[in-house]
Design an enzyme around this catalytic site. Structure first.
Site, short mmCIF file in Angstrom:
data_model
loop_
_atom_site.label_atom_id
_atom_site.label_comp_id
_atom_site.label_asym_id
_atom_site.label_seq_id
_atom_site.Cartn_x
_atom_site.Cartn_y
_atom_site.Cartn_z
N THR A 189 47.28 32.02 42.44
CA THR A 189 48.12 32.71 41.45
C THR A 189 47.39 32.83 40.11
O THR A 189 47.45 33.87 39.45
CB THR A 189 49.44 31.92 41.25
N HIS B 91 44.97 35.60 40.29
CA HIS B 91 45.62 36.92 40.16
C HIS B 91 45.90 37.24 38.69
O HIS B 91 45.70 38.36 38.24
CB HIS B 91 46.95 36.95 40.93
#
Ligand code: NAD
Ligand code: ZN
Length: 342
Positions: A40, A43
């Site tokens: 995450t 990202h």
């Protein structure tokens, strides 16, 4: 304090001096010691389409951490300065049907640490007391720093009984690697790990996989035959988010088998529903961790001999965050730790 911040839309993160966080009456303030880098975070750092639609800068990123309590709100009785803690990164509403029934992992109003609120890649982080987890004295701090993804692995691996069963793990990222170790610890017979990356296949063997396979080179039916399996896999953990991996798992399941699905695909996946129906398969989505049954099981399994330490392959100071993110992004890594004490 110093914190790793997404300052505006676009790629990159910068180490900034920001105000120390303030706590409310139900909150705990933690001095961060070590953090883990999650997909995450990658990202958000690269500002992909998911990040663009999800993240509102400025935001301090990060959610995998261990640290020591420095201050608690006036309502907080269970935590004291000096306690070694990690945080459950899903902050739930506490008021919906599921939260009130004690099924907080099913809350539809979850806010993510380092996603929807300021996170843990900083010298200090705050969380509601209901999101703080005490570690036992003497726990390995690097292992404590990755309780969040370890929890994803445990939640997935214990979604279905694996005792005496044959398990397929699709994807040997950090979470698949830890899930393979958990499945062995929980009594699976064969734990077959399918992963195209050779570094990660080697790591999977160190984590206790009974066999590893490169899905580009070998069909899983061949692997089953080599192992003397006749029925197919009883349980699969989908930990890649890859369409071919999911289809491969479905076609290698035993009748009545179960697939725990953690991997997050980037696009829709078309499946042969006939195979799911006629094999009478169960597919179950897994998100986060169960609060706090998963945390309890993580603790107990480590205390009863589960070793997840080999998944940690790289260590950096937070000041070298660019190198740390590059290592996490490269294929030749398991879990990457940043140290915030320096
Ligand atoms: P990762 O990206 O490091 O690992 C995924 C692995 O899958 C990689 O090693 C990749 O080489 C492998 N892979 C690619 N194609 C494959 C194929 N055809 N067959 C087998 N393996 C293949 O991710 P991670 O951090 O270990 O997380 C695993 C997955 O879970 C990711 O999709 C991540 O986004 C997701 N995730 C979900 C949750 C949740 O709560 N549901 C939480 C964290 C992560
Ligand atoms: Zn809720």
């Amino acid at each position: 304090m110093l914190a790793l911040v997404k300052t505006g839309p676009g790629p990159g993160l910068s180490l900034e001096t920001v105000p120390d966080p303030r706590i409310g009456i139900n909150d705990v303030l933690v001095r961060v010691r070590k953090t883990g880098i999650c997909g995450t975070d990658l990202h958000i750092e690269s500002w992909d389409p998911w990040a663009e639609k999800t993240i509102v800068p400025p935001l301090i990123v990060g959610h995998e951490f261990v640290g020591r309590v420095v201050e608690v709100g006036s309502n907080v009785a269970d935590f004291r300065p000096g306690d070694l803690v990690s945080g459950e990164g899903h902050v739930v509403c506490g008021r919906c049907r599921h939260c009130l029934a004690g099924r907080r992992h099913l809350c539809a109003h979850t806010v993510g640490l380092g996603v929807g609120r300021d996170g843990a890649f900083a010298e200090f982080v705050t969380l509601p007391m209901t999101n703080v987890w005490h570690h036992w004295p003497g726990i390995d701090e690097e292992v404590a720093a990755i309780f969040d993804p370890f929890g994803n692995a445990v939640h997935t691996a214990l979604a279905f009984s694996v005792l005496g069963e044959d398990v397929l793990v699709s994807g040997a990222g950090p979470i698949g690697l830890m899930a393979a170790a958990v499945a062995r610890h929980a009594g699976a017979r064969f734990v077959v790990v399918s992963e195209p990356n050779p570094f990660r296949r080697a790591l999977a063997l160190r984590m206790g996989a009974t066999a590893v396979v490169d899905p580009r080179e070998q069909d899983l039916h061949e692997v089953q035959a080599e192992l003397g399996m006749v029925e197919g896999f009883d349980v699969a953990f989908e930990m890649s988010g890859n369409a071919a991996a999911l289809r491969g798992a479905i076609s290698n399941m035993a009748h009545g088998g179960s697939i725990a699905m953690l991997g997050i695909p980037t696009a829709e996946i078309a499946l042969d529903m006939n195979e799911i129906v006629f094999k009478m398969l169960t597919l179950r989505g897994i998100y986060g961790r169960e609060m706090y049954e998963t945390w309890y099981k993580m603790t107990v399994m480590l205390q009863s001999g589960l070793d997840i330490k080999p998944v940690i392959t790289h260590r950096f100071s937070f000041r070298d965050h660019e190198a740390a993110f590059a290592a996490a992004r490269a294929g030749a890594s398991g879990k990457v730790i940043m140290d915030w004490q320096a």
